[in-house]
Design a protein around this motif. Structure first.
Motif, PDB file in Angstrom:
ATOM      1  N   SER A 313       0.831  -1.209   0.000  1.00 51.18           N
ATOM      2  CA  SER A 313       0.000   0.000   0.000  1.00 51.18           C
ATOM      3  C   SER A 313       0.865   1.259   0.000  1.00 51.18           C
ATOM      4  N   ILE A 314       1.967   1.240   0.756  1.00 49.66           N
ATOM      5  CA  ILE A 314       2.864   2.399   0.774  1.00 49.66           C
ATOM      6  C   ILE A 314       3.474   2.619  -0.604  1.00 49.66           C
ATOM      7  N   LEU A 315       3.915   1.538  -1.245  1.00 51.77           N
ATOM      8  CA  LEU A 315       4.503   1.667  -2.578  1.00 51.77           C
ATOM      9  C   LEU A 315       3.471   2.155  -3.592  1.00 51.77           C
ATOM     10  N   ALA A 316       2.240   1.667  -3.489  1.00 51.20           N
ATOM     11  CA  ALA A 316       1.199   2.086  -4.430  1.00 51.20           C
ATOM     12  C   ALA A 316       0.875   3.568  -4.272  1.00 51.20           C
ATOM     13  N   VAL A 317       0.724   4.016  -3.025  1.00 50.62           N
ATOM     14  CA  VAL A 317       0.421   5.425  -2.780  1.00 50.62           C
ATOM     15  C   VAL A 317       1.602   6.305  -3.204  1.00 50.62           C
ATOM     16  N   PHE A 318       2.812   5.871  -2.865  1.00 52.79           N
ATOM     17  CA  PHE A 318       4.002   6.640  -3.240  1.00 52.79           C
ATOM     18  C   PHE A 318       4.138   6.727  -4.762  1.00 52.79           C
ATOM     19  N   GLY A 319       3.933   5.607  -5.450  1.00 44.63           N
ATOM     20  CA  GLY A 319       4.022   5.619  -6.908  1.00 44.63           C
ATOM     21  C   GLY A 319       2.976   6.507  -7.548  1.00 44.63           C
ATOM     22  N   LEU A 320       1.745   6.468  -7.003  1.00 48.82           N
ATOM     23  CA  LEU A 320       0.683   7.309  -7.547  1.00 48.82           C
ATOM     24  C   LEU A 320       1.008   8.789  -7.365  1.00 48.82           C
ATOM     25  N   ARG A 321       1.539   9.144  -6.189  1.00 54.40           N
ATOM     26  CA  ARG A 321       1.842  10.562  -5.948  1.00 54.40           C
ATOM     27  C   ARG A 321       3.020  11.030  -6.788  1.00 54.40           C
ATOM     28  N   MET A 322       4.038  10.202  -6.941  1.00 49.54           N
ATOM     29  CA  MET A 322       5.175  10.577  -7.778  1.00 49.54           C
ATOM     30  C   MET A 322       4.752  10.725  -9.238  1.00 49.54           C
ATOM     31  N   ALA A 323       3.879   9.838  -9.700  1.00 45.99           N
ATOM     32  CA  ALA A 323       3.367   9.974 -11.062  1.00 45.99           C
ATOM     33  C   ALA A 323       2.553  11.253 -11.213  1.00 45.99           C
ATOM     34  N   GLY A 324       1.822  11.622 -10.146  1.00 45.29           N
ATOM     35  CA  GLY A 324       1.086  12.878 -10.179  1.00 45.29           C
ATOM     36  C   GLY A 324       1.997  14.084 -10.273  1.00 45.29           C
ATOM     37  N   CYS A 327       3.268  14.300 -13.809  1.00 46.54           N
ATOM     38  CA  CYS A 327       2.252  14.842 -14.719  1.00 46.54           C
ATOM     39  C   CYS A 327       2.080  16.348 -14.523  1.00 46.54           C
ATOM     40  N   SER A 328       2.195  16.814 -13.279  1.00 46.24           N
ATOM     41  CA  SER A 328       2.088  18.247 -13.016  1.00 46.24           C
ATOM     42  C   SER A 328       3.215  19.015 -13.699  1.00 46.24           C
ATOM     43  N   VAL A 329       4.410  18.439 -13.684  1.00 46.24           N
ATOM     44  CA  VAL A 329       5.539  19.081 -14.358  1.00 46.24           C
ATOM     45  C   VAL A 329       5.327  19.093 -15.871  1.00 46.24           C
ATOM     46  N   MET A 330       4.862  17.965 -16.415  1.00 47.61           N
ATOM     47  CA  MET A 330       4.646  17.898 -17.864  1.00 47.61           C
ATOM     48  C   MET A 330       3.462  18.732 -18.319  1.00 47.61           C
ATOM     49  N   ALA A 331       2.523  19.014 -17.387  1.00 49.63           N
ATOM     50  CA  ALA A 331       1.348  19.815 -17.752  1.00 49.63           C
ATOM     51  C   ALA A 331       1.713  21.240 -18.131  1.00 49.63           C
ATOM     52  N   VAL A 332       2.890  21.701 -17.738  1.00 47.94           N
ATOM     53  CA  VAL A 332       3.323  23.053 -18.106  1.00 47.94           C
ATOM     54  C   VAL A 332       3.475  23.169 -19.613  1.00 47.94           C
ATOM     55  N   LYS A 333       3.918  22.088 -20.254  1.00 50.65           N
ATOM     56  CA  LYS A 333       4.139  22.126 -21.698  1.00 50.65           C
ATOM     57  C   LYS A 333       3.104  21.347 -22.496  1.00 50.65           C
ATOM     58  N   SER A 334       2.459  20.380 -21.851  1.00 55.27           N
ATOM     59  CA  SER A 334       1.505  19.535 -22.573  1.00 55.27           C
ATOM     60  C   SER A 334       0.119  19.636 -21.955  1.00 55.27           C
ATOM     61  N   PRO A 335      -0.911  19.997 -22.752  1.00 53.99           N
ATOM     62  CA  PRO A 335      -2.270  20.043 -22.203  1.00 53.99           C
ATOM     63  C   PRO A 335      -2.874  18.657 -21.971  1.00 53.99           C
ATOM     64  N   PHE A 336      -2.208  17.596 -22.454  1.00 50.61           N
ATOM     65  CA  PHE A 336      -2.737  16.246 -22.279  1.00 50.61           C
ATOM     66  C   PHE A 336      -2.287  15.611 -20.966  1.00 50.61           C
ATOM     67  N   ALA A 337      -1.253  16.169 -20.343  1.00 55.63           N
ATOM     68  CA  ALA A 337      -0.759  15.595 -19.091  1.00 55.63           C
ATOM     69  C   ALA A 337      -1.807  15.614 -17.983  1.00 55.63           C
ATOM     70  N   PRO A 338      -2.581  16.711 -17.792  1.00 55.18           N
ATOM     71  CA  PRO A 338      -3.634  16.658 -16.761  1.00 55.18           C
ATOM     72  C   PRO A 338      -4.669  15.576 -17.024  1.00 55.18           C
ATOM     73  N   ILE A 339      -4.970  15.313 -18.303  1.00 52.26           N
ATOM     74  CA  ILE A 339      -5.941  14.260 -18.625  1.00 52.26           C
ATOM     75  C   ILE A 339      -5.406  12.911 -18.167  1.00 52.26           C
ATOM     76  N   VAL A 340      -4.113  12.683 -18.402  1.00 51.18           N
ATOM     77  CA  VAL A 340      -3.488  11.435 -17.948  1.00 51.18           C
ATOM     78  C   VAL A 340      -3.560  11.328 -16.429  1.00 51.18           C
ATOM     79  N   GLN A 341      -3.352  12.437 -15.752  1.00 51.37           N
ATOM     80  CA  GLN A 341      -3.384  12.422 -14.293  1.00 51.37           C
ATOM     81  C   GLN A 341      -4.790  12.122 -13.777  1.00 51.37           C
ATOM     82  N   TYR A 342      -5.813  12.725 -14.408  1.00 49.17           N
ATOM     83  CA  TYR A 342      -7.195  12.426 -14.011  1.00 49.17           C
ATOM     84  C   TYR A 342      -7.500  10.939 -14.231  1.00 49.17           C
ATOM     85  N   LEU A 343      -7.123  10.413 -15.395  1.00 51.25           N
ATOM     86  CA  LEU A 343      -7.384   9.004 -15.692  1.00 51.25           C
ATOM     87  C   LEU A 343      -6.642   8.090 -14.714  1.00 51.25           C
TER      88      LEU A 343
END
Length: 389
Positions: A313-324, A327-343
């Motif tokens: 559970s710790i690894l899953a939560v940590f992985g999800l937050r790091m991926a978030g 995506c937040s960093v990539m959202a600065v240049k790509s409008p599709f990154a927030p969509i990936v984060q929502y999905l």
């Protein structure tokens, strides 16, 4: 809400509050120590120091709250499992999803808290920090006037102070004012303080002497004073506007920024990334709660180890937050990154609910258990103590 639901709801929120206060306090102390120069080098009071540094607490709570909720749910489930209460409730007809219901109530409380902080409280604290910091650090009286140095504020104005003391007290003040071509004024004062009001900024000098040299007079005029006000409004930043960054904007200011906003025109990608971060902030508690319960909420006997589930559970939560974060960093240049984060968040919640509703118990693979047992056996053979007669 039944008695069992109220019991789990209170236990979860109490654990959440304890973890949140503890983690926030520790991180706040580490952040506050960086601003200790407000008291030492700039002569600010302890109240000013605490006031400025405490404004960052809402931003810390915004990040820590989902993690604190995950820890609180893990603690509550571990407590229920240790006391065999989950097994008893399961035998009484409680399905895993029914057991998950009070945790959903607690998550809703946390999500509302996070949404309010993200929309208003955190940006309000950040903009207050920026305004307060501008008043403290950009003002000539706290930035340029350094103890033991001659500060030339104007072409014909020089000020020196011997030292700063707590409470903003300036000791050993010398002023050489030659701005008026017809006269030269030299002031020596024992101490003084800075006073700001609607009329401007003034250096209030106490217990000193004023020596005035006029061109058409041979001898200077010497005046001893107990209290004298020296106008410093020209050198103060009072009334200057403070440019607000993206994190200092309220949610509605991010949703509909002015068309002529220079920051928005220059950094539209960062506006987009920050806006979606604010929207997703109250979703993370639901994702963390669902993931944690999916790994730990299934009924187990006290002989079954929960270490694998806790670690997973710790690894899953940590992985999800790091991926978030990615995506937040990539959202600065790509409008599709927030969509990936929502999905990604919806997928984590959906899979977790499927595991909870299906009553699936997540256990380590048999091959992994066998490998761990073999490794332990080899370690015992290598480092185990020899048998004694």
């Amino acid at each position: 809400m039944g008695s069992i639901d109220r019991y789990i709801f209170r236990t979860t929120l109490a654990s959440f509050a304890l973890v949140l206060v503890s983690l926030t306090g520790v991180i706040w102390i580490t952040q506050a120590l960086r601003g200790i120069d407000l008291m030492t080098s700039q002569g600010q009071t302890i109240l000013t120091f605490l006031g400025v540094t405490s404004l960052v607490i809402p931003a810390l709570v915004l990040v820590i709250s989902p993690i604190a909720l995950m820890i609180a749910i893990s603690h509550t489930l571990n407590k229920l499992a240790t006391d065999s209460e989950i097994i008893v409730m399961n035998a009484a007809g409680f399905s895993p999803f029914r057991l998950f219901r009070p945790f959903i109530y607690a998550t809703c409380v946390v999500a509302v808290l996070v949404a309010f902080i993200a929309a208003y409280l955190a940006p309000d604290g950040m903009r207050r920090i920026k305004q307060w910091d501008a008043e403290i650090t950009a003002d000539v009286l706290t930035n340029i006037l350094q103890p033991g140095r001659f500060a030339q504020l104007d072409q014909n104005l020089t000020i020196r102070i011997r030292e700063r003391q707590p409470g903003g007290l300036l000791v050993g003040i010398f002023i050489d004012d030659r701005r008026d071509p017809k006269e030269r004024v030299s002031i020596v004062a024992d101490h003084g303080t800075v006073v700001k009001n609607e009329g401007g900024s003034f250096l209030i000098l106490e217990d000193g002497n004023l020596e005035r040299f006029e061109i058409d007079k041979r001898d200077p005029a010497l005046v001893a004073f107990a209290r004298y006000g020296f106008d410093m409004s020209k050198f103060s930043n009072q009334g200057h506007d403070v440019a607000l960054g993206i994190r200092e904007r309220y949610l509605w200011e991010l949703i509909s920024p002015p068309d002529d906003d220079p920051v928005y025109l220059q950094l539209p990608g960062q506006f987009r990334a920050e806006l979606h971060d604010r929207f997703m902030s109250p979703i993370y508690p639901f994702a963390f709660a669902a993931l944690t319960f999916a790994f730990l909420g299934a009924p187990r006997t006290t002989r079954q180890s929960r270490n694998f589930s806790i670690g997973s559970s710790i690894l899953a939560v940590f992985g999800l937050r790091m991926a978030g974060f990615a995506c937040s960093v990539m959202a600065v240049k790509s409008p599709f990154a927030p969509i990936v984060q929502y999905l990604m968040l919806l997928l984590a919640i959906g899979v977790s609910l499927w595991i909870i509703i299906g009553g699936i118990v997540i256990e380590p693979p048999a091959s992994l258990i066998e490998s761990i047992n073999n490794a332990n056996a080899r370690l015992l053979r290598l480092f185990g103590r020899p048998a004694t007669a």
